[in-house]
Design a protein around this motif. Structure first.
Motif, PDB file in Angstrom:
ATOM      1  N   GLN A  81       0.823  -1.216   0.000  1.00 42.73           N
ATOM      2  CA  GLN A  81       0.000   0.000   0.000  1.00 42.73           C
ATOM      3  C   GLN A  81       0.855   1.263   0.000  1.00 42.73           C
ATOM      4  OE1 GLN A  81      -3.186   0.408  -0.518  1.00 42.73           O
ATOM      5  NE2 GLN A  81      -3.258  -1.796  -0.811  1.00 42.73           N
ATOM      6  N   ILE A  82       1.930   1.246   0.806  1.00 46.08           N
ATOM      7  CA  ILE A  82       2.795   2.425   0.864  1.00 46.08           C
ATOM      8  C   ILE A  82       3.442   2.660  -0.498  1.00 46.08           C
ATOM      9  CG2 ILE A  82       4.878   3.382   1.901  1.00 46.08           C
ATOM     10  CD1 ILE A  82       4.126   1.892   4.464  1.00 46.08           C
ATOM     11  N   ALA A  83       3.884   1.577  -1.129  1.00 41.74           N
ATOM     12  CA  ALA A  83       4.489   1.712  -2.457  1.00 41.74           C
ATOM     13  C   ALA A  83       3.477   2.306  -3.439  1.00 41.74           C
ATOM     14  CB  ALA A  83       4.974   0.360  -2.952  1.00 41.74           C
ATOM     15  N   HIS A  84       2.210   1.847  -3.359  1.00 40.89           N
ATOM     16  CA  HIS A  84       1.162   2.397  -4.231  1.00 40.89           C
ATOM     17  C   HIS A  84       0.991   3.888  -3.987  1.00 40.89           C
ATOM     18  CE1 HIS A  84       0.080  -1.281  -6.008  1.00 40.89           C
ATOM     19  NE2 HIS A  84      -0.779  -1.741  -5.117  1.00 40.89           N
ATOM     20  N   ARG A  85       0.954   4.280  -2.715  1.00 44.16           N
ATOM     21  CA  ARG A  85       0.721   5.699  -2.407  1.00 44.16           C
ATOM     22  C   ARG A  85       1.878   6.556  -2.865  1.00 44.16           C
ATOM     23  NH1 ARG A  85      -2.161   5.005   3.235  1.00 44.16           N
ATOM     24  NH2 ARG A  85      -3.964   4.015   2.328  1.00 44.16           N
ATOM     25  N   PHE A  86       3.088   6.071  -2.623  1.00 52.17           N
ATOM     26  CA  PHE A  86       4.271   6.831  -3.035  1.00 52.17           C
ATOM     27  C   PHE A  86       4.294   6.964  -4.562  1.00 52.17           C
ATOM     28  CE2 PHE A  86       9.064   7.012  -3.585  1.00 52.17           C
ATOM     29  CZ  PHE A  86       9.165   8.328  -3.178  1.00 52.17           C
ATOM     30  N   ALA A  87       3.989   5.884  -5.260  1.00 53.93           N
ATOM     31  CA  ALA A  87       3.958   5.923  -6.720  1.00 53.93           C
ATOM     32  C   ALA A  87       2.880   6.894  -7.206  1.00 53.93           C
ATOM     33  CB  ALA A  87       3.701   4.530  -7.280  1.00 53.93           C
ATOM     34  N   ASP A  88       1.709   6.859  -6.578  1.00 54.79           N
ATOM     35  CA  ASP A  88       0.632   7.776  -6.967  1.00 54.79           C
ATOM     36  C   ASP A  88       1.038   9.231  -6.766  1.00 54.79           C
ATOM     37  OD1 ASP A  88      -1.106   5.988  -7.934  1.00 54.79           O
ATOM     38  OD2 ASP A  88      -2.492   6.003  -6.240  1.00 54.79           O
ATOM     39  N   GLU A  89       1.768   9.480  -5.674  1.00 60.05           N
ATOM     40  CA  GLU A  89       2.219  10.846  -5.405  1.00 60.05           C
ATOM     41  C   GLU A  89       3.181  11.314  -6.498  1.00 60.05           C
ATOM     42  OE1 GLU A  89       1.077  12.490  -2.627  1.00 60.05           O
ATOM     43  OE2 GLU A  89       2.048  14.311  -3.373  1.00 60.05           O
ATOM     44  N   ILE A  90       4.089  10.427  -6.894  1.00 53.65           N
ATOM     45  CA  ILE A  90       5.045  10.777  -7.958  1.00 53.65           C
ATOM     46  C   ILE A  90       4.291  11.057  -9.254  1.00 53.65           C
ATOM     47  CG2 ILE A  90       6.913   9.882  -9.398  1.00 53.65           C
ATOM     48  CD1 ILE A  90       7.836   8.268  -6.964  1.00 53.65           C
ATOM     49  N   ILE A  91       3.333  10.176  -9.572  1.00 60.85           N
ATOM     50  CA  ILE A  91       2.578  10.334 -10.825  1.00 60.85           C
ATOM     51  C   ILE A  91       1.771  11.626 -10.793  1.00 60.85           C
ATOM     52  CG2 ILE A  91       0.714   9.334 -12.193  1.00 60.85           C
ATOM     53  CD1 ILE A  91       1.795   6.579 -11.075  1.00 60.85           C
ATOM     54  N   PHE A  92       1.211  11.939  -9.625  1.00 61.08           N
ATOM     55  CA  PHE A  92       0.417  13.159  -9.503  1.00 61.08           C
ATOM     56  C   PHE A  92       1.284  14.405  -9.704  1.00 61.08           C
ATOM     57  CE2 PHE A  92      -1.546  16.421  -6.675  1.00 61.08           C
ATOM     58  CZ  PHE A  92      -2.660  16.638  -7.454  1.00 61.08           C
ATOM     59  N   ARG A  93       2.483  14.401  -9.118  1.00 58.31           N
ATOM     60  CA  ARG A  93       3.348  15.577  -9.234  1.00 58.31           C
ATOM     61  C   ARG A  93       3.892  15.753 -10.647  1.00 58.31           C
ATOM     62  NH1 ARG A  93       4.771  18.219  -4.264  1.00 58.31           N
ATOM     63  NH2 ARG A  93       3.479  17.184  -2.719  1.00 58.31           N
TER      64      ARG A  93
END
Lengths: 452, 260
Positions: free
Chosen positions: A160-172
């Motif tokens: 889950q943490i990896a998903h959130r971190f990846a989503d944050e990168i994609i969002f930025r």
């Protein structure tokens, strides 16, 4: 003198003719269906460094491995990055911004313009992750963002943490479109001849588990935009297929009065209305009702209309499949039933899905339908305004049930090799047809991607 | 009365001299007009003529064409004989006698006033604060370098952020802005007759939540369809993602038409 001054005029005329001819040939040579998904030529080169493990907990290496793998595949699946292969990365794994040598990462062979790195600690039953994203080309202000995640330790948390971190990168980096790493896919799992239940999985095929246990045949699951409810149609012994509603929050069925012989529900993007197909007036027509099936009103009146899908951008248009001209074709109309337009020019079209930005329709289409006709059923995407289309799948068996990811960059669909329903598995791809891969093994059908 | 007028025989009238005079006058007039057309005694300006005072029309025609540069003058005249008569040397300068100075002739009883050189005391050395310059020493006329340049099938778009420091601090954000616009810029909207390399400059604001607003054309490309295609590209964008900091950021974007 006079003849000399005529010369520039002649040259100008020649230049004009040349430009006109060039323009004509250029338009003539343009390929006919052309969608502008030029994701390929503008991808960001990003490196996902292995995180630095610290702490003495024995489960750390396994969890960190899950984290690193999931982060890498999330960034790869996003479709907007050119990911640096792990073998080309510098051997050092930096844990903090002070430890990273950005010049090392931006130089060949890594040649990364962005680096994601951080540290990973399992401590006292909790996993703490500090994640950083640095712009390797910006020596003055490298840091894009820094985030800390703190969860109960476990493989699932690491994922889950990896998903959130990846989503944050994609969002930025992705221009303000949310990542899809935390989205879910609902689908039909083929249990036996009379047992098709609704299952749920992560967008990458992990964590597959059942949702309903009805012991009957369920079809076409559609999750609500707020992920709270699931509309689907299920076989009822007395009333045939009827639209049902399952609450994901309560974990049980809730009321929906769709009436007998109804199916193919579709949510509006605001979650206030459901369009569905119902035969209560004698033949299948499209009806619109509220989320409990009340205040239902009929929208179409031409015989055998089904598979509605709303334009999620405006909620003012509905695409649907109609058999009013013999073979089923794709149509769109305003949500009050006016302004019907036929979109496909022939063949056999089914299961439309409208893209989140309202620009495209994905649908399954057998363009040369009939005995002995070449080709098969494949996934197509059509630009609604211009009716130009492209074919996304080729020669991989019967493809059906396309569904858009919430970021509009991916399409999941069901593909059955040899056309046998038992072979059906769920595949995903980018909207330009690349990066196809299977999410499930055989025995899964009718995917529906959640809204967020 | 009227009856008698019409009944009078016409042969009695004297036509001969009057008719001849009229014919001669007409011929003279015609010859005069023709002569005037060829001779042009009043030197009337003609548009597009080759006179030195030519009109703007011809100038624009010549300028718009990429004509080769004018041939340089021939500096090696091969036909001229090498042993030409040398030019006569210039006359030698006459030596002129400078006028006498005042001190050249001594006059008795008059002595030159003695001048004592007094050295001025050096000014006290205090560290002087240099005034804070509001201007950079260089870069007055320099053009601002675009924040990012990206190419797509239509051409290239160069993005300039008005706030220079902000643009450097959040370079990654404007890369993302650039990429988003590029994906939404469809070349088919521009008239294919548009010249290569034409560019339109847009200015727009990015709000706190990342939505573009106040889209306006700063410098038109001269091709309305290209201008519109650039504006449409921005109108298609829902959001660029929230601004990394601040409430509003003004951005300048140059779209250059260069289809491949």
């Amino acid at each position: 003198m006079r003849s000399l001054h005529l010369l520039p005029g002649l040259q100008r005329l020649a230049a004009l003719i040349c430009v006109a001819v060039c323009a004509l040939t250029a338009t003539a040579q343009d390929p006919f269906p052309q969608l502008h998904q030029d994701l390929n030529n503008s991808r960001i080169r990003i490196a996902a460094a292995d995180f630095k493990a610290s702490g003495s907990d024995p489960t750390t290496p396994a969890q960190k491995h899950t984290f690193d793998t999931v982060l890498f595949s999330d960034l790869q699946n996003a479709g907007i990055f050119d990911l640096v292969s792990k073998s080309m990365q510098p051997s050092a794994s930096p844990g903090y911004p002070a430890e990273i040598n950005l010049a090392q990462w931006s130089a060949p062979p890594a040649s990364a313009s962005m680096v994601a790195f951080g540290n990973f600690v399992v401590q006292g039953g909790r996993v703490i992750v500090n994640g950083f994203l640095d712009d390797a080309k910006n020596s003055q202000f490298p840091q894009v963002f820094a985030k800390q995640y703190n969860e109960v330790a476990g493989e699932d948390s690491a994922r889950q943490i990896a998903h959130r971190f990846a989503d944050e990168i994609i969002f930025r980096l992705g221009g303000g479109i949310n990542g899809i790493a935390e989205s879910k896919i609902y689908y039909i799992k083929l249990g036996g001849p009379n047992d098709k239940e609704i299952w749920e999985m992560d967008y990458d095929g992990a964590n597959q588990h059942p949702i309903t246990h009805l012991g009957t045949i369920s079809m076409s699951p559609r999750v609500s935009p707020d992920n709270s409810r699931l509309a689907f149609s299920a076989l009822d012994m007395s009333a045939g297929f009827t639209v049902k509603m399952y609450s994901l929050l309560l974990g049980r069925m809730v009321t929906f009065s769709g009436g007998s012989n109804s199916g193919a529900p579709a949510w509006t993007s605001d979650g206030n209305q459901i369009a569905f197909s119902s035969s209560r007036s004698g033949h299948p027509e499209i009806w619109v009702a509220d989320t409990e099936g009340r205040i239902a009103h009929q929208v179409t009146n031409f015989g055998s209309d089904t598979s509605p899908t709303w334009n999620p951008k405006t909620n003012a248009q509905i695409a649907f499949i109609s058999g009013r001209s013999k073979l089923p074709q794709l149509y769109i109309m305003e949500s009050d039933g006016s302004g019907v337009q036929r979109m496909t020019d022939g063949g056999y079209a089914s299961s439309p899905s409208w893209s989140p930005n309202g620009q495209f329709l994905a649908f399954a289409w057998d363009r040369k339908y009939g005995p002995g006709a070449p080709g098969g059923q494949d996934i197509y995407v059509m630009e609604v305004a211009s009716k130009r289309w492209i074919q996304l799948t080729h020669d991989e068996g019967r493809c059906d049930f396309p569904t858009w990811s919430p970021d509009g960059r991916h399409i999941a669909y069901a593909s059955s090799a040899g056309g046998r329903a038992a072979n059906s598995k769920i595949m995903t791809m980018l909207v330009d047809g690349t990066q196809k891969h299977a999410l499930t093994s055989a025995g899964a059908d009718m995917p529906n991607w959640s809204w967020k | 009365m009227a009856l008698t007028l019409t009944a009078r025989p016409l042969a009695n009238e004297k036509f001969g001299s009057g008719l001849t005079l009229a014919i001669v006058l007409h011929v003279v007039l015609a010859v005069g007009i023709l002569t005037a057309a060829f001779v042009n005694p009043f030197n009337i300006d003609r548009w597009g003529g080759h006179e030195s005072t030519e009109g703007a029309i011809q100038a624009s025609i010549v300028d718009s064409l990429p004509l080769p540069p004018k041939a340089p003058p021939v500096d090696k005249a091969v036909l001229v004989q090498p042993d030409v008569t040398p030019a006569p040397a210039p006359p030698p300068k006459e030596a002129t006698v400078a006028p006498p100075k005042e001190t050249d002739v001594l006059i008795k009883g008059k002595t030159a006033p003695k001048t004592v050189k007094v050295e001025a005391p050096a000014p006290p050395k205090h560290p002087q604060p240099t005034p804070a310059t509001t201007k950079a020493a260089t870069g007055e006329a320099a053009t601002q370098i675009p924040q990012s340049i990206a190419k797509n099938s239509v051409g290239q778009a160069a993005l300039t952020v008005q706030d220079h420091v902000f643009g450097q601090r959040y370079a990654y954000y404007f890369d993302a802005v650039q990429r988003t616009i590029n994906q939404n810029w469809f070349g088919r909207e521009a008239d294919p007759r548009t010249s290569m390399g034409k560019s339109v400059k847009l200015i727009f604001d990015i709000n706190h939540d990342g939505t573009p607003s106040n889209i306006r054309v700063e410098t038109s490309s001269g091709s309305p369809s290209l201008d519109l295609s650039a504006v449409h590209a921005l109108q298609r964008v829902d959001t660029f993602g929230p601004l990394p900091s601040g409430n509003k950021q003004t951005v300048e974007d140059t779209f250059t038409y260069r289809p491949q």
